[in-house]
Design an enzyme around this catalytic site. Structure first.
Site, mmCIF file in Angstrom:
data_model
loop_
_atom_site.group_PDB
_atom_site.id
_atom_site.type_symbol
_atom_site.label_atom_id
_atom_site.label_comp_id
_atom_site.label_asym_id
_atom_site.label_seq_id
_atom_site.Cartn_x
_atom_site.Cartn_y
_atom_site.Cartn_z
ATOM 1 N N HIS A 69 -20.537 50.298 -37.009
ATOM 2 C CA HIS A 69 -20.848 50.621 -35.602
ATOM 3 C C HIS A 69 -21.999 51.622 -35.604
ATOM 4 C CE1 HIS A 69 -19.445 51.559 -31.303
ATOM 5 N NE2 HIS A 69 -20.555 52.246 -31.498
ATOM 6 N N HIS A 116 -25.852 52.873 -33.633
ATOM 7 C CA HIS A 116 -26.892 52.796 -32.598
ATOM 8 C C HIS A 116 -28.243 53.101 -33.245
ATOM 9 C CE1 HIS A 116 -24.053 52.672 -29.197
ATOM 10 N NE2 HIS A 116 -23.301 53.398 -29.993
ATOM 11 N N LYS A 139 -19.863 42.614 -28.147
ATOM 12 C CA LYS A 139 -19.413 43.957 -27.795
ATOM 13 C C LYS A 139 -18.983 43.998 -26.342
ATOM 14 C CE LYS A 139 -18.780 48.384 -27.927
ATOM 15 N NZ LYS A 139 -19.174 49.515 -28.733
ATOM 16 N N HIS A 190 -15.371 48.801 -26.628
ATOM 17 C CA HIS A 190 -15.414 50.209 -26.232
ATOM 18 C C HIS A 190 -14.162 50.421 -25.392
ATOM 19 C CE1 HIS A 190 -17.349 54.109 -25.241
ATOM 20 N NE2 HIS A 190 -16.387 54.043 -24.340
ATOM 21 N N HIS A 209 -14.442 53.027 -32.640
ATOM 22 C CA HIS A 209 -14.373 54.495 -32.529
ATOM 23 C C HIS A 209 -13.090 55.005 -31.871
ATOM 24 C CE1 HIS A 209 -15.930 53.420 -28.621
ATOM 25 N NE2 HIS A 209 -17.178 53.342 -28.998
ATOM 26 N N ASP A 212 -20.778 55.259 -35.373
ATOM 27 C CA ASP A 212 -21.213 55.473 -33.992
ATOM 28 C C ASP A 212 -22.313 56.531 -33.942
ATOM 29 O OD1 ASP A 212 -21.374 55.025 -31.294
ATOM 30 O OD2 ASP A 212 -19.584 56.168 -30.766
HETATM 31 O O1 DOR Z 1 -21.025 58.819 -27.603
HETATM 32 C C1 DOR Z 1 -21.436 57.681 -27.402
HETATM 33 N N1 DOR Z 1 -22.747 57.381 -27.440
HETATM 34 N N2 DOR Z 1 -20.541 56.735 -27.116
HETATM 35 C C2 DOR Z 1 -20.916 55.499 -26.757
HETATM 36 O O2 DOR Z 1 -20.063 54.697 -26.510
HETATM 37 C C3 DOR Z 1 -22.346 55.174 -26.595
HETATM 38 C C4 DOR Z 1 -23.179 56.025 -27.423
HETATM 39 C C5 DOR Z 1 -24.638 55.935 -27.055
HETATM 40 O O3 DOR Z 1 -25.165 54.832 -26.931
HETATM 41 O O4 DOR Z 1 -25.271 56.981 -26.923
HETATM 42 ZN ZN ZN Z 2 -21.251 53.465 -29.949
#
Ligand code: DOR
Ligand code: ZN
Length: 345
Positions: free
Chosen positions: A14, A16, A100, A137, A175, A248
């Site tokens: 997971h 970003h 997702k 999520h 998460h 995450d």
């Molecule tokens: O803390 C987070 N940041 N939780 C999420 O679900 C999204 C993520 C983000 O894209 O910044």
């Molecule tokens: Zn995330």
């Protein structure tokens, strides 16, 4: 005392990566330690179609450092308009690894998420037939539900009904932050798994709120009370194949974290493995680290484990407190404890 630990190279289930300048800055840091990562689709606009995923994958590949051995595993952002045939085609092409599910409005860039979960039943049915996992999520967005209860309520109101309607759907609860989620996974029969982040193994809600507000510890789902953190630690260090690492890691430039209404996300890509080694050693479970970072995830996703290895050595690591990007500085997650393990160069 163990001085070095060699494990199969980890994957991040997971992650970003964002896009553009932010991606160029953070991608090399993940590619340095991880061989594969499940890439979150919550860009603006989101990665909704096979065509979006292909284009995003190609931008990621183009931004990789020359010698990097890193495979982005793409996901599609599930909407009420997602077409099951498009999903099937993307799957057949080997383009996507999961879909997702964001409840609409639950977190960063989730406005196109799902409000009426019955509207995605046809897609979930097709995913079940294809064996394609759904990453969730897991938070309800009902304003009447306390933010610290939103994960537990999601299980009861949304996830369990979905799993009753689609008992063979493969689901990864992303998460997880509560003992309720750990218990729900433990009670399942095997098509359910959960990812756990590095930061949720380390912080509880006091880190965010006690003695001053600390926006760099604010993420979603928000960290809960200590009993929940301990339940996550027990699950992660148990070796149980249903729990694996999804960092995450969610970079936001400091200017967006330090606002009166700041963004959610902890940026853990640079120091995740040093922190995890510390956590597993503290819990007397260094021998279970590899299962959590490198074995359980591939097993769930039906992928081979990585051939390459990674070695951690007992040496004090050092990390910058922030990294520079052409979008502005991004603060690196501070684990608030001494670290003694470093990834060998
Ligand atoms: O803390 C987070 N940041 N939780 C999420 O679900 C999204 C993520 C983000 O894209 O910044
Ligand atoms: Zn995330």
């Amino acid at each position: 005392m163990t001085q070095s630990l060699t494990i199969r190279r980890p994957d991040d289930w997971h992650l970003h990566l964002r896009d553009g300048a932010m991606m160029r800055a953070v991608l090399p840091l993940s590619a340095e330690h991880f061989t594969r990562a499940i890439i979150m689709p919550n860009l603006v606009p989101p990665v909704v179609t096979a065509q979006d995923a292909r284009a995003y994958r190609d931008r990621i590949r183009a931004a990789l450092p020359a010698r990097a051995d890193f495979t982005p595993l793409m996901t599609l952002y599930l909407t009420e308009n997602t077409n099951p045939d498009d999903v099937q085609k993307a799957h057949a092409e080997g383009l996507i690894t999961a879909l997702k599910l964001y409840p609409a409005g639950a977190t960063t860039n989730s406005a196109s998420g799902v409000s009426d979960f019955s509207k995605v039943d046809a897609v979930l049915e097709r995913m079940t037939a294809l064996g394609l996992p759904l990453c969730t999520h897991g938070e309800v967005t009902d304003p009447a539900v306390d933010i610290f209860d939103r994960e537990a309520v999601f299980i009861e109101r949304v996830l369990d009904p979905i799993r009753q309607r689609h008992p063979d759907l493969r689901v990864v609860m992303e998460h997880i932050t509560t003992s309720d989620a750990v218990d729900y996974v433990l009670a399942s029969k095997g098509n359910l798994a959960a990812t756990i982040t590095t930061h949720h193994l380390v912080i509880n809600r006091n880190h965010i709120l006690a003695g001053g507000i600390r926006p760099h510890y604010y993420c979603l789902p928000v960290a809960k009370r200590e009993t929940h953190r301990l339940a996550l630690r027990a699950a992660a260090t148990s070796g149980d194949a249903r729990f694996f690492l999804g960092t995450d890691s969610a970079p936001h430039k400091d200017a967006n974290k330090l606002l009166p209404c700041g963004c959610a996300g902890c940026f853990t890509a640079p120091n995740t493995l040093s922190i995890l080694a510390e956590v597993f050693e503290q819990d007397g479970a260094l021998d279970k680290l590899e299962a959590f970072t490198s074995l359980n995830g591939p097993a769930y996703y039906g992928l081979p484990v990585n051939d390459a290895t990674l070695t951690l050595i007992r040496e004090t690591p050092s990390f910058p407190s922030r990294i520079d990007t052409d979008d502005g500085p991004v603060t690196v997650f501070d684990p608030d404890m001494d670290l003694h393990w470093k990834v060998a160069p």
